[in-house]
Design a protein around this motif. Structure first.
Motif, PDB file in Angstrom:
ATOM      1  N   LYS A   1      -6.361 -13.215  -2.286  1.00  0.00           N
ATOM      2  CA  LYS A   1      -5.345 -13.647  -3.247  1.00  0.00           C
ATOM      3  C   LYS A   1      -4.671 -12.445  -3.928  1.00  0.00           C
ATOM      4  N   GLY A   2      -5.393 -11.331  -4.014  1.00  0.00           N
ATOM      5  CA  GLY A   2      -4.816 -10.153  -4.654  1.00  0.00           C
ATOM      6  C   GLY A   2      -3.751  -9.468  -3.820  1.00  0.00           C
ATOM      7  N   LEU A   3      -3.679  -9.856  -2.537  1.00  0.00           N
ATOM      8  CA  LEU A   3      -2.714  -9.235  -1.647  1.00  0.00           C
ATOM      9  C   LEU A   3      -1.279  -9.572  -2.043  1.00  0.00           C
ATOM     10  N   GLU A   4      -1.083 -10.776  -2.552  1.00  0.00           N
ATOM     11  CA  GLU A   4       0.271 -11.207  -2.921  1.00  0.00           C
ATOM     12  C   GLU A   4       0.874 -10.306  -3.998  1.00  0.00           C
ATOM     13  N   GLN A   5       0.071  -9.916  -4.973  1.00  0.00           N
ATOM     14  CA  GLN A   5       0.565  -9.036  -6.032  1.00  0.00           C
ATOM     15  C   GLN A   5       0.946  -7.668  -5.469  1.00  0.00           C
ATOM     16  N   GLN A   6       0.135  -7.152  -4.532  1.00  0.00           N
ATOM     17  CA  GLN A   6       0.443  -5.849  -3.936  1.00  0.00           C
ATOM     18  C   GLN A   6       1.721  -5.919  -3.109  1.00  0.00           C
ATOM     19  N   ILE A   7       1.945  -7.048  -2.434  1.00  0.00           N
ATOM     20  CA  ILE A   7       3.175  -7.213  -1.653  1.00  0.00           C
ATOM     21  C   ILE A   7       4.389  -7.211  -2.569  1.00  0.00           C
ATOM     22  N   GLN A   8       4.305  -7.888  -3.696  1.00  0.00           N
ATOM     23  CA  GLN A   8       5.414  -7.921  -4.649  1.00  0.00           C
ATOM     24  C   GLN A   8       5.700  -6.526  -5.205  1.00  0.00           C
ATOM     25  N   THR A   9       4.628  -5.772  -5.444  1.00  0.00           N
ATOM     26  CA  THR A   9       4.794  -4.416  -5.951  1.00  0.00           C
ATOM     27  C   THR A   9       5.533  -3.537  -4.941  1.00  0.00           C
ATOM     28  N   SER A  10       5.208  -3.685  -3.648  1.00  0.00           N
ATOM     29  CA  SER A  10       5.817  -2.860  -2.608  1.00  0.00           C
ATOM     30  C   SER A  10       7.206  -3.329  -2.216  1.00  0.00           C
ATOM     31  N   GLN A  11       7.539  -4.567  -2.522  1.00  0.00           N
ATOM     32  CA  GLN A  11       8.797  -5.138  -2.044  1.00  0.00           C
ATOM     33  C   GLN A  11      10.015  -4.378  -2.575  1.00  0.00           C
ATOM     34  N   LYS A  12       9.998  -4.023  -3.865  1.00  0.00           N
ATOM     35  CA  LYS A  12      11.166  -3.343  -4.417  1.00  0.00           C
ATOM     36  C   LYS A  12      11.297  -1.924  -3.877  1.00  0.00           C
ATOM     37  N   THR A  13      10.153  -1.327  -3.465  1.00  0.00           N
ATOM     38  CA  THR A  13      10.230  -0.008  -2.851  1.00  0.00           C
ATOM     39  C   THR A  13      10.963  -0.088  -1.522  1.00  0.00           C
ATOM     40  N   TRP A  14      10.629  -1.102  -0.713  1.00  0.00           N
ATOM     41  CA  TRP A  14      11.300  -1.271   0.574  1.00  0.00           C
ATOM     42  C   TRP A  14      12.769  -1.627   0.377  1.00  0.00           C
ATOM     43  N   ALA A  15      13.063  -2.434  -0.630  1.00  0.00           N
ATOM     44  CA  ALA A  15      14.455  -2.800  -0.894  1.00  0.00           C
ATOM     45  C   ALA A  15      15.272  -1.565  -1.263  1.00  0.00           C
ATOM     46  N   GLN A  16      14.701  -0.673  -2.072  1.00  0.00           N
ATOM     47  CA  GLN A  16      15.397   0.556  -2.440  1.00  0.00           C
ATOM     48  C   GLN A  16      15.559   1.476  -1.242  1.00  0.00           C
ATOM     49  N   TYR A  17      14.558   1.517  -0.369  1.00  0.00           N
ATOM     50  CA  TYR A  17      14.646   2.318   0.844  1.00  0.00           C
ATOM     51  C   TYR A  17      15.808   1.848   1.722  1.00  0.00           C
TER      52      TYR A  17
END
Length: 599
Positions: free
Chosen positions: A547-563
């Motif tokens: 269940k903790g994976l979802e939070q980590q995905i959200q954290t990384s999502q904006k990094t990929w969007a900026q990339y």
């Protein structure tokens, strides 16, 4: 537009604007016009002429004229580039009546519509390149010429000595033509913004003392500096200056802003501490040992649970310059942001600085930086070299000297250095007002914040917008160890990719589109994405619950969007062949080594 009668020449070029051939031949034609008395008649496609193209032709011609002594300062200026309303479907003879012409030259596609026996620009281009290659074909090459440097000095001297009542007439003379020519050369594009500091720096104190010295405003614009004028003050200027000032501000995009002089020389320091009384003692002792006495310290205990509070209270009782406040609970990164914003809001002085509770200053730190500011009171901040040390104060790495001597930093170098050295001027004296000016670019502060805080944003935005001072001496020490009071709630990669976006935007605005080295941007992006992937992998294998994976995905999502945003919108603004200033020797980003960088 009013026109003087065309000059009697041996050749007349009828040039239809916006043709590819005409653009590529700009410097060839200008040299030909000067050397062979070729008159250029610029024929607009539409009812209105393209003023930029006409101005480019005129200024290129003026350059050759001045370079070869073609004009004297006391003579009126005449340029053989005229703009005529003309319909390409009509015949050319009415335009040329009374001219002593031997040959008529037509630009493409006019040559396809007129007499087939007339030469076209493509033919001229081939002839010039084969028989008579130009000595100087591009603006970027011009400023290696000693004669051109001499012209720049002459322009500064002529306008610097001008009396207010003569400015309008001077603008109409050859001195005005030379100024326009030099403006269009964009001498800072390849050589940087500090190359001619010996010419423009003496003008700044004089302008600060006399803000309505219009000729000094003009000269600073020539060096891509601006001392902002409000509308009511601009209305008092000569008519030509009221047009010139906004035109060059827009045409040359971003300028380095000259700030009003510092008025208050007291410095307010901020120290935030948490459960580190031993290291804090060294920090406070270094502040108390400063040879510059005009400082005050805001000392904040961020919810310590050990002897830190008692030590802070004791120090505040011993020295009235220390103002102590204790917070009952440590709020982590959010709390640090709130402390910073409140400190800036309540700071009573214009100059401020922050020092970590495990770092310390050399005794003459404040005195050295304040002395520099007093000599250059228009800069936004000043900083010096520093050293990273271990917990035993053993030197690990020296950051600096970055320049061979005290100076204003070169934005071209600093914006490239940031991606190589990943360094920032943590220990600096900074003017509070500029923190407000750049807060919109700071991704690290909470929405609605008034003041920027992220060290990397300060390190790249301030040299791109203002003059920034540097002293080469090592003045402070940063301790590297495993403990930290900062709690990062997201990957730093996102914030650093935002910094890269700001670097590319500012570099393009200062030095032109397609000027930042693409290889540097791509390498930096790759580093940040690899770091983000590694952190994601570590988190994935350490999670006890999926269940903790979802939070980590959200954290990384904006990094990929900026990339992806950088890849699609900002990498196309970079130059694919240009190498980084530090590509041959990355270590030069940490310490000055080579004069080839044109510091």
């Amino acid at each position: 537009m009013n026109h003087s009668p065309p000059l009697k020449t041996t050749q007349i070029l009828l040039a239809e604007e916006n043709t590819a051939a005409l653009q590529s031949l700009l410097w060839h034609l200008s040299r030909e016009a000067f050397e062979h008395k070729l008159q250029i008649l610029l024929l607009p496609k539409e009812t209105e002429a393209n003023p930029d193209l006409a101005r480019d032709l005129q200024n290129a011609y003026q350059y050759y004229a001045y370079l070869n002594g073609g004009y004297q300062a006391d003579q009126p200026f005449i340029c053989p580039v005229e703009v005529f309303a003309y319909n390409p479907t009509e015949k050319t003879e009415p335009l040329l009546q009374g001219q002593e012409t031997v040959q008529i030259l037509l630009s493409d596609p006019l040559s396809q519509k007129q007499n087939a026996g007339l030469k076209s620009l493509s033919q001229i281009n081939a002839s010039l390149q084969h028989n008579q290659p130009p000595q100087t074909a591009q603006p970027a090459e011009i400023w290696h010429d000693e004669k051109a440097e001499e012209l720049l000095k002459n322009c500064v001297e002529t306008w610097k000595q001008a009396e207010p009542e003569t400015l309008q007439d001077l603008w109409k003379s050859s001195a005005g033509a030379l100024y326009r020519c030099l403006q269009d050369m964009q001498l800072w594009r390849e050589r940087g913004l500090q190359t001619h500091s010996v010419l423009f720096e003496p003008l700044i104190p004089e302008l600060l003392a006399t803000p309505q010295a219009w000729h000094l405003h003009m000269l600073l614009l020539l060096f891509k500096r601006v001392y902002p004028l409000e509308a009511q003050n601009l209305a008092k200027a000569p008519v030509f200056f009221q047009t010139l000032y906004p035109f060059y501000l827009q045409a040359n995009q971003q300028h380095l802003e000259i700030l009003p002089p510092v008025q208050d020389w007291e410095v307010t320091l901020l120290v935030i501490t948490y459960n580190r009384p031993d290291w804090l003692k060294r920090t406070l002792e270094s502040i108390l040992a400063q040879t510059y006495p005009h400082w005050r310290l805001a000392l904040i205990d961020h919810g310590s649970s050990d002897s830190t509070t008692g030590y802070c209270e004791k120090m505040a009782q011993q020295d009235a310059r220390i103002h102590f406040q204790r917070l009952e609970q440590n709020q982590g990164m959010l709390g640090l942001q709130e402390i910073w914003q409140k400190f800036c809001q309540e700071c009573p002085t214009e100059l401020l600085a922050i020092v970590s509770d495990d770092d310390w200053y050399a005794p003459h730190y404040l005195e050295t930086l304040v002395n520099y500011l007093q000599a250059h009171p228009w800069v936004a901040k000043v900083f010096g070299s520093y050293q990273n040390v271990d917990i035993h104060e053993k030197p690990l790495q020296a950051y600096g000297p970055l320049y061979p001597q005290a100076c204003r930093v070169e934005p071209r170098i600093e914006l490239q250095r940031a991606l190589v050295a990943s360094m920032f001027s943590e220990h600096h004296l900074i003017r509070k007002q500029v923190l407000k000016r750049i807060v919109a670019a700071d991704p690290y502060v909470a929405p609605g914040s008034e003041y920027a805080a992220f060290d990397f944003i300060l390190g790249v935005k301030l040299p791109a917008l203002f003059e920034v001072g540097y002293v080469s001496e090592s003045l402070s020490f940063i301790t590297l160890h495993g403990q930290s009071t900062f709690i990062h709630d997201a990957s730093m990669s996102y914030y650093l990719l935002v910094v890269l976006e700001e670097i590319i935007k500012d570099y393009s605005a200062l030095f032109g589109s397609n000027s930042f080295p693409l290889s540097s941007a791509e390498h930096f992006m790759r580093e940040q994405i690899e770091r983000n992937l590694e952190k994601f992998k570590q988190t994935l294998f350490s999670l006890p619950d999926p269940k903790g994976l979802e939070q980590q995905i959200q954290t990384s999502q904006k990094t990929w969007a900026q990339y992806l945003r950088l890849k699609s919108e900002f990498l196309p603004l970079c130059h694919p062949q240009k190498a980084s200033l530090f590509s041959s020797d990355p270590e030069a980003a940490y310490q000055y080594k080579s004069p080839s960088l044109r510091y």
